[in-house]
Design an enzyme around this catalytic site. Structure first.
Site, PDB file in Angstrom:
ATOM      1  N   GLU A  52     -40.496 -55.900 -43.048  1.00 43.09           N
ATOM      2  CA  GLU A  52     -39.511 -56.671 -42.323  1.00 43.09           C
ATOM      3  C   GLU A  52     -40.140 -56.268 -40.711  1.00 43.09           C
ATOM      4  O   GLU A  52     -39.977 -55.375 -40.258  1.00 43.09           O
ATOM      5  CB  GLU A  52     -38.215 -56.412 -42.576  1.00 43.09           C
ATOM      6  CG  GLU A  52     -37.278 -57.202 -41.333  1.00 43.09           C
ATOM      7  CD  GLU A  52     -36.117 -56.728 -41.380  1.00 43.09           C
ATOM      8  OE1 GLU A  52     -35.216 -57.094 -40.524  1.00 43.09           O
ATOM      9  OE2 GLU A  52     -35.389 -56.524 -42.431  1.00 43.09           O
ATOM     10  N   LYS A  56     -27.822 -58.708 -48.060  1.00 45.63           N
ATOM     11  CA  LYS A  56     -27.854 -57.499 -47.290  1.00 45.63           C
ATOM     12  C   LYS A  56     -26.531 -57.063 -46.732  1.00 45.63           C
ATOM     13  O   LYS A  56     -25.978 -57.838 -45.865  1.00 45.63           O
ATOM     14  CB  LYS A  56     -28.962 -57.910 -46.134  1.00 45.63           C
ATOM     15  CG  LYS A  56     -28.923 -56.937 -44.926  1.00 45.63           C
ATOM     16  CD  LYS A  56     -29.840 -57.415 -43.820  1.00 45.63           C
ATOM     17  CE  LYS A  56     -29.547 -57.145 -42.446  1.00 45.63           C
ATOM     18  NZ  LYS A  56     -30.492 -57.627 -41.402  1.00 45.63           N
ATOM     19  N   SER A  65     -34.039 -47.485 -38.197  1.00 46.44           N
ATOM     20  CA  SER A  65     -34.518 -46.521 -37.109  1.00 46.44           C
ATOM     21  C   SER A  65     -34.705 -44.863 -37.674  1.00 46.44           C
ATOM     22  O   SER A  65     -35.536 -44.249 -37.149  1.00 46.44           O
ATOM     23  CB  SER A  65     -33.236 -46.228 -36.039  1.00 46.44           C
ATOM     24  OG  SER A  65     -32.059 -45.925 -36.931  1.00 46.44           O
TER      25      SER A  65
END
Length: 216
Positions: free
Chosen positions: A40, A129, A180
């Protein structure tokens, strides 16, 4: 590659927020080589459509490439034109979901409540999600799993790392979006691959049979 094939192969979505077109291909190839099959590029990254086009050109049908942070209906057509095949959003926008399905793309919108989840599914979402997962936590996921269709893929996103994967899987997660803890701007492909390998190992250590669904 379809969403269902991704979920069977390795249900981890690599979120490359902030990636540049120059980094996009080497980082994506490094991820593909260790087993990632869904990548993504969030639309708030630098020149995201250029990155999506470049990754799609190199990985083609071998992986599922698409855009994240898709907030507007007109972005869906732009992503499709760039070669993206999955639309991922941080919210439940039924118009974006409908446009995604009308374009023949896979839809993975976010939800935080049962109302949002069922609205997304009614609009045609292929999966859900859970975002932000670090706020909801495994307890909320387990509670909502009790009422969601068992075959519906649910992927927690936000704060997921090797230490939290086991708890989410036990609560009913089908896979994860990894941001991250996998990629940060400027992180070189070797470092991304090392982090990705650790995440894959943690996932495989705790994964059980996960239900999947593939909608036309």
């Amino acid at each position: 590659m379809t969403l269902n094939e991704v979920l069977v192969a390795l249900p981890l979505v690599a979120i490359l927020r902030g990636i540049t077109p120059a980094e996009a291909v080497p980082v994506s190839i490094a991820l593909y080589d260790i087993g990632f099959r869904c990548i993504e590029v969030p639309l708030n990254s630098p020149d995201p459509l250029e990155s999506i086009a470049a990754i799609s050109a190199h990985l083609g049908d071998r992986a599922l490439i698409g855009a994240g942070t898709v907030l507007r209906v007109d972005d869906v057509a732009r992503v499709a034109k760039a070669g993206g095949r999955i639309i991922i959003s941080p919210n439940c926008n039924v118009d974006v979901i409908a446009a995604t399905k009308a374009a023949g793309l896979f839809s993975l919108p976010a939800f935080f409540t049962p109302t949002e989840a069922f609205s997304a599914l009614a609009a045609g979402a292929d999966g859900l999600k859970l975002f932000p997962a670090e706020v909801a936590g495994p307890v909320a996921l387990k509670a909502m799993r009790a009422v969601l269709p068992p075959q519906c893929p649910v992927l927690p996103v936000g704060g997921v790392d090797a230490d939290t994967i086991a708890d989410y899987l036990a609560a009913g997660a089908s896979g994860f979006g990894i941001g991250s803890s996998l990629y940060a701007p400027g992180r070189d492909p070797a470092d991304v691959a090392r982090r990705g390998s650790a995440l894959i190992a943690a996932f495989l250590q705790h994964a059980h049979h996960l239900p999947t669904v593939d909608r036309p």
